[in-house]
Design an enzyme around this catalytic site. Structure first.
Site, PDB file in Angstrom:
ATOM      1  N   GLU A 153      26.705 115.883 106.524  1.00 25.88           N
ATOM      2  CA  GLU A 153      25.622 115.890 107.505  1.00 25.88           C
ATOM      3  C   GLU A 153      26.122 116.465 108.823  1.00 25.88           C
ATOM      4  O   GLU A 153      27.156 116.028 109.333  1.00 25.88           O
ATOM      5  CB  GLU A 153      25.115 114.461 107.706  1.00 25.88           C
ATOM      6  CG  GLU A 153      24.418 113.936 106.466  1.00 25.88           C
ATOM      7  CD  GLU A 153      24.626 112.439 106.256  1.00 25.88           C
ATOM      8  OE1 GLU A 153      24.943 111.727 107.218  1.00 25.88           O
ATOM      9  OE2 GLU A 153      24.471 111.995 105.092  1.00 25.88           O
TER      10      GLU A 153
ATOM     11  N   GLU B 200      23.994 110.969 100.549  1.00 24.59           N
ATOM     12  CA  GLU B 200      25.431 110.859 100.289  1.00 24.59           C
ATOM     13  C   GLU B 200      25.760 110.722  98.814  1.00 24.59           C
ATOM     14  O   GLU B 200      26.755 111.278  98.344  1.00 24.59           O
ATOM     15  CB  GLU B 200      26.023 109.669 101.052  1.00 24.59           C
ATOM     16  CG  GLU B 200      26.191 109.902 102.550  1.00 24.59           C
ATOM     17  CD  GLU B 200      24.988 109.488 103.368  1.00 24.59           C
ATOM     18  OE1 GLU B 200      23.946 109.127 102.764  1.00 24.59           O
ATOM     19  OE2 GLU B 200      25.067 109.520 104.607  1.00 24.59           O
TER      20      GLU B 200
ATOM     21  N   PHE C 108      30.537 108.455 109.082  1.00 23.16           N
ATOM     22  CA  PHE C 108      31.289 107.244 109.424  1.00 23.16           C
ATOM     23  C   PHE C 108      31.679 106.573 108.105  1.00 23.16           C
ATOM     24  O   PHE C 108      30.885 106.522 107.175  1.00 23.16           O
ATOM     25  CB  PHE C 108      30.428 106.254 110.217  1.00 23.16           C
ATOM     26  CG  PHE C 108      30.249 106.575 111.680  1.00 23.16           C
ATOM     27  CD1 PHE C 108      30.522 107.835 112.197  1.00 23.16           C
ATOM     28  CD2 PHE C 108      29.792 105.590 112.554  1.00 23.16           C
ATOM     29  CE1 PHE C 108      30.341 108.123 113.547  1.00 23.16           C
ATOM     30  CE2 PHE C 108      29.612 105.863 113.907  1.00 23.16           C
ATOM     31  CZ  PHE C 108      29.879 107.127 114.404  1.00 23.16           C
TER      32      PHE C 108
ATOM     33  N   ASP D  55      31.725 103.643 107.434  1.00 20.30           N
ATOM     34  CA  ASP D  55      30.786 102.539 107.178  1.00 20.30           C
ATOM     35  C   ASP D  55      29.669 102.946 106.207  1.00 20.30           C
ATOM     36  O   ASP D  55      29.038 102.094 105.597  1.00 20.30           O
ATOM     37  CB  ASP D  55      30.126 102.105 108.490  1.00 20.30           C
ATOM     38  CG  ASP D  55      31.132 101.908 109.608  1.00 20.30           C
ATOM     39  OD1 ASP D  55      31.402 100.757 109.940  1.00 20.30           O
ATOM     40  OD2 ASP D  55      31.662 102.909 110.132  1.00 20.30           O
ATOM     41  N   PHE D  56      29.396 104.236 106.103  1.00 23.15           N
ATOM     42  CA  PHE D  56      28.274 104.685 105.261  1.00 23.15           C
ATOM     43  C   PHE D  56      28.689 104.861 103.803  1.00 23.15           C
ATOM     44  O   PHE D  56      27.901 105.285 102.972  1.00 23.15           O
ATOM     45  CB  PHE D  56      27.682 106.004 105.791  1.00 23.15           C
ATOM     46  CG  PHE D  56      27.378 106.002 107.270  1.00 23.15           C
ATOM     47  CD1 PHE D  56      27.088 104.806 107.931  1.00 23.15           C
ATOM     48  CD2 PHE D  56      27.383 107.170 108.008  1.00 23.15           C
ATOM     49  CE1 PHE D  56      26.820 104.798 109.302  1.00 23.15           C
ATOM     50  CE2 PHE D  56      27.121 107.162 109.371  1.00 23.15           C
ATOM     51  CZ  PHE D  56      26.839 105.979 110.019  1.00 23.15           C
ATOM     52  N   ILE D  57      29.933 104.559 103.488  1.00 22.32           N
ATOM     53  CA  ILE D  57      30.446 104.812 102.141  1.00 22.32           C
ATOM     54  C   ILE D  57      29.714 103.971 101.098  1.00 22.32           C
ATOM     55  O   ILE D  57      29.676 104.329  99.924  1.00 22.32           O
ATOM     56  CB  ILE D  57      31.973 104.542 102.090  1.00 22.32           C
ATOM     57  CG1 ILE D  57      32.605 105.332 100.949  1.00 22.32           C
ATOM     58  CG2 ILE D  57      32.295 103.070 101.974  1.00 22.32           C
ATOM     59  CD1 ILE D  57      32.689 106.806 101.180  1.00 22.32           C
TER      60      ILE D  57
ATOM     61  N   HIS E 200      28.932 100.019 112.073  1.00 20.73           N
ATOM     62  CA  HIS E 200      29.436 101.306 112.573  1.00 20.73           C
ATOM     63  C   HIS E 200      30.831 101.210 113.182  1.00 20.73           C
ATOM     64  O   HIS E 200      31.233 102.097 113.924  1.00 20.73           O
ATOM     65  CB  HIS E 200      28.492 101.875 113.641  1.00 20.73           C
ATOM     66  CG  HIS E 200      27.255 102.517 113.102  1.00 20.73           C
ATOM     67  ND1 HIS E 200      26.242 101.797 112.523  1.00 20.73           N
ATOM     68  CD2 HIS E 200      26.860 103.810 113.051  1.00 20.73           C
ATOM     69  CE1 HIS E 200      25.279 102.630 112.148  1.00 20.73           C
ATOM     70  NE2 HIS E 200      25.619 103.854 112.453  1.00 20.73           N
TER      71      HIS E 200
END
Ligand code: TPP
Lengths: 336, 318
Positions: free
Chosen positions: A33, A64, A87, A89-91, A132
């Site tokens: 992104e 993702e 980030f 955190d978005f995994i 985040h």
């Protein structure tokens, strides 16, 4: 090698490494992104789309699961994709493709299939609370099949990323959000970044400060935090040896054990969660190497198993920073 | 709500987010802040169709939906300003507002709101409650897999879910036109047996009417609705975003032509529903009230560090 410090931000060293690897190997590509037109929200892919075109540097939708899985397919098809998860955190939304596909296929295929892919992502605390501000390197390290890199210095960011891109194994490369815009000349360690292409082998820790009283092992932004307080601590009579682990997988516990056999004291500082992670693992390996009597004192300083709170007063109480690191060192050194 | 009440609601939303802006340079809000400035017509338009017991699950850009759902303004502002008296005692912050009383929640993870809204919708359906769940997403979030999964389930099981898409045409820098296979998000409704409509989300009256329709559809047991409201994000993605993907001219024209408050004001004046002086006085009063609220919130203390480990589990620290 040129010697003057180029005052690059960490993001610029990252973009430089990717650019050099893209020049070297036409199979290297970047997806994620905002990585294309604006060159990344932190600028870590700036200018790359202009130089290499929008097929090789691709702005994706916020999908993702799809583009991480695409990375797996692209790697199996012979490319070397760098997939940016903005980030770390978005995994969660694409972990499936990370741990069940990317990380396991090389082994499940009996070594027949290689997945030379890099997940490049930003971790660490940036003041934006529970969803985040996490590190999560311990999560990836727990799941077998991925190398896990978390660089500290400008020099290391460039060299470790080149190594990650060239690696035939899948690699998760975790920058620190608070370092990405920091300039090379403000670093106490590794501020000099050569212009040319170079790679630093994955799995070799580095002693960034030699000392005799206590071994402080850490990585990522905490290396600078530890260096920042080390001179004050020296004046108080505590001579720190600081080991930058650089990678969580492979974990260079030999370098740490060698240091501890000299200092007798080990403090592991980890901005990730305390339990079931890097700090426990490293302490265990050092004890395994030196024997239970091999060290005088051991302690861990990490996020005490709570989500990162929003308020600054609470965040400072749970996320290791220079002051809390100094305090942890003092407490450990005081025990005799 | 009367036309004038809708206008006043938009003023409240705008002034609320302007109050939040004041906390950024001072560090009182020390993390990211995403405001809804420019998108007031959507929050204000949905308000009148929500009923007690309805659920709203929003995104990172959540303030207006929270206020629409009835989350009280003071504890909400206090939470955003990281105060002990905040809605979540300073633990959540601007991206993580939770109000059990008003069934309001949100997530900073894009795409993560709709599944939770689906859960509320299922519960309402299971218990035979005449409530609905609103799941909010941006245009960008509509490209997350959860959008498809949730609408498929809601369609298959006829759940009272309203998916509200705030289409400001950008996901940070990425234009929706570059990354969506369909020209609109609303037209995807046919894949899910859902009601779908795209409307001008800068006109509060149009939004109010369309939201009422979507809500009626969902409440009447006919399954999910997708309401896509076009709008414009006036500021950067978050405070601190350079917003270099739009030209100054584009941004100026956007503010001049597409400000929902200006649009509503013009309509009210043209239709003789209010006079200039009345609308000005309304704006001044709203601004003054918000300034007072902000001053009160600013005087509140931060949470005490000693409590940092509280609230992880019920009834204990660890
Ligand atoms: C899973 C996930 N991916 C990426 C992000 C980072 N991110 C936060 S908001 C955003 C853009 C969202 O765009 P849109 O859904 O259109 O909402 P808008 O910001 O325009 O209101 C992105 C990419 C995130 N928070 N979560």
């Amino acid at each position: 090698m040129s010697s003057a410090v180029r005052n690059l931000s960490i993001s610029q060293t990252v973009a430089e490494a990717i650019g050099l690897e893209m020049e070297r190997d036409e199979n290297v590509m970047v997806m994620g992104e905002d990585v294309g037109k604006i060159g990344g929200v932190f600028g870590a892919t700036r200018t790359l789309q202009k130089r290499f075109g929008d097929k090789r540097v691709r702005d994706t939708p916020i999908s993702e699961m799809a583009f991480t899985g695409m990375g797996v397919g692209l790697a199996m098809a012979g490319l070397r994709p760098i997939v940016e998860i903005m980030f770390v955190d978005f995994i969660g939304v694409c972990l499936e493709q990370v741990y069940n596909a990317m990380a396991k296929i090389p082994y499940m295929s009996g070594g027949n299939v290689r997945v030379p892919m890099v997940i490049k992502t930003a971790g660490g605390c940036i003041g934006s609370a529970a969803q985040h501000s996490q590190c999560l390197w311990g999560l990836f390290a727990h799941l077998p099949g991925m190398k896990v890199v978390a660089p500290s210095s400008p020099f290391d960011h460039k060299g470790l990323l080149s190594a990650a891109i060239r690696s035939d194994d899948p690699v998760v490369y975790i920058e620190h959000k608070a370092l990405l815009l920091k300039k090379a000349e403000t670093f106490l360690n590794g501020g000099h970044v050569p212009e040319e292409r170079y790679a630093i082998p994955l799995g070799k820790a580095k002693v960034v400060r030699e000392g005799s009283d206590l071994t402080l092992a850490t990585l990522s932004a905490s290396v600078e935090y530890a260096l920042e307080v080390s001179e004050d601590l020296a004046r108080e009579g505590i001579d720190l040896e600081i080991v930058d682990l650089r990678t969580v997988v492979p974990l260079d516990s030999e370098t740490v054990a060698a240091s501890v056999s000299k200092t007798g004291r080990l403090l592991v500082v980890d901005e990730d969660y305390l339990s079931f992670g890097l700090s426990g693992e490293l302490v265990t390996r050092v004890i395994e190497a030196l024997g239970p009597g091999g060290l005088k004192q051991v302690a861990r300083h990490a996020v005490p198993d709570v989500p990162i709170p929003a308020a600054l007063s609470l965040e400072e109480a749970v996320v290791p920073g220079p002051a809390s690191i100094a305090q942890a060192v003092r407490e450990l050194a005081a025990v005799s | 709500m009367t036309r004038l009440e809708r206008f006043r609601a938009m003023l409240t939303l705008r002034h609320f987010d302007e109050a939040c802006l004041e906390g950024v340079p001072t560090g009182e809000i020390h993390g990211e802040l995403h405001t809804g400035i420019g998108q007031e017509a959507i929050g204000a338009g949905m308000m009148e169709s929500l009923q007690p017991g309805d659920a709203v699950v929003s995104t990172h850009r959540n303030h207006y939906h929270a206020l629409a759902a009835g989350v009280p303004m003071k504890p909400m502002l206090a939470e955003i300003f990281e105060k002990a008296s905040g809605l979540c005692r300073g633990r959540g912050g601007h991206m993580h507002l939770f109000d059990a009383e008003h069934n309001f929640s949100c997530s900073g993870i894009v795409g993560a709101s709709l599944p939770v809204a689906l859960g509320y919708a299922y519960s309402f359906s299971m218990k035979g409650q005449n409530n609905l769940a609103v799941g909010v997403t941006g245009d960008g979030g509509a490209n997350n897999g959860a959008f498809h999964e949730c609408l498929n389930i809601a369609g298959a099981w006829k759940l009272p879910l309203v998916v509200l898409v705030e289409n400001n045409e950008l996901a940070i820098s990425v234009p929706i036109g570059d990354v969506s296979a369909t020209a609109t998000i609303a037209e995807r409704a046919c894949a899910y047996g859902a009601w779908g409509k795209k409307v001008d989300g800068t006109d509060v009256d149009i939004v109010a009417e369309a939201f009422a329709e979507a809500a009626h559809h969902a409440r009447s047991g006919r399954g999910p609705a997708i309401l896509e409201a076009s709008c414009h994000r006036f500021r950067g993605h978050f405070e601190g975003d350079h917003d270099s993907y739009r030209t100054m001219k584009e941004k100026r024209e956007m503010r001049e032509r597409h400000d929902p408050i200006t649009i509503a004001r013009r309509k009210l004046l043209a239709e003789g529903l209010a006079g200039e002086a009345e609308l000005d006085a309304m704006a001044e009063a709203s601004q003054r009230e918000m300034a007072e609220l902000l001053a009160e919130v600013r005087a509140e203390p931060l949470p005490e560090a000693a409590g940092a480990l509280d609230y992880l589990f019920v009834g204990g620290k660890r």
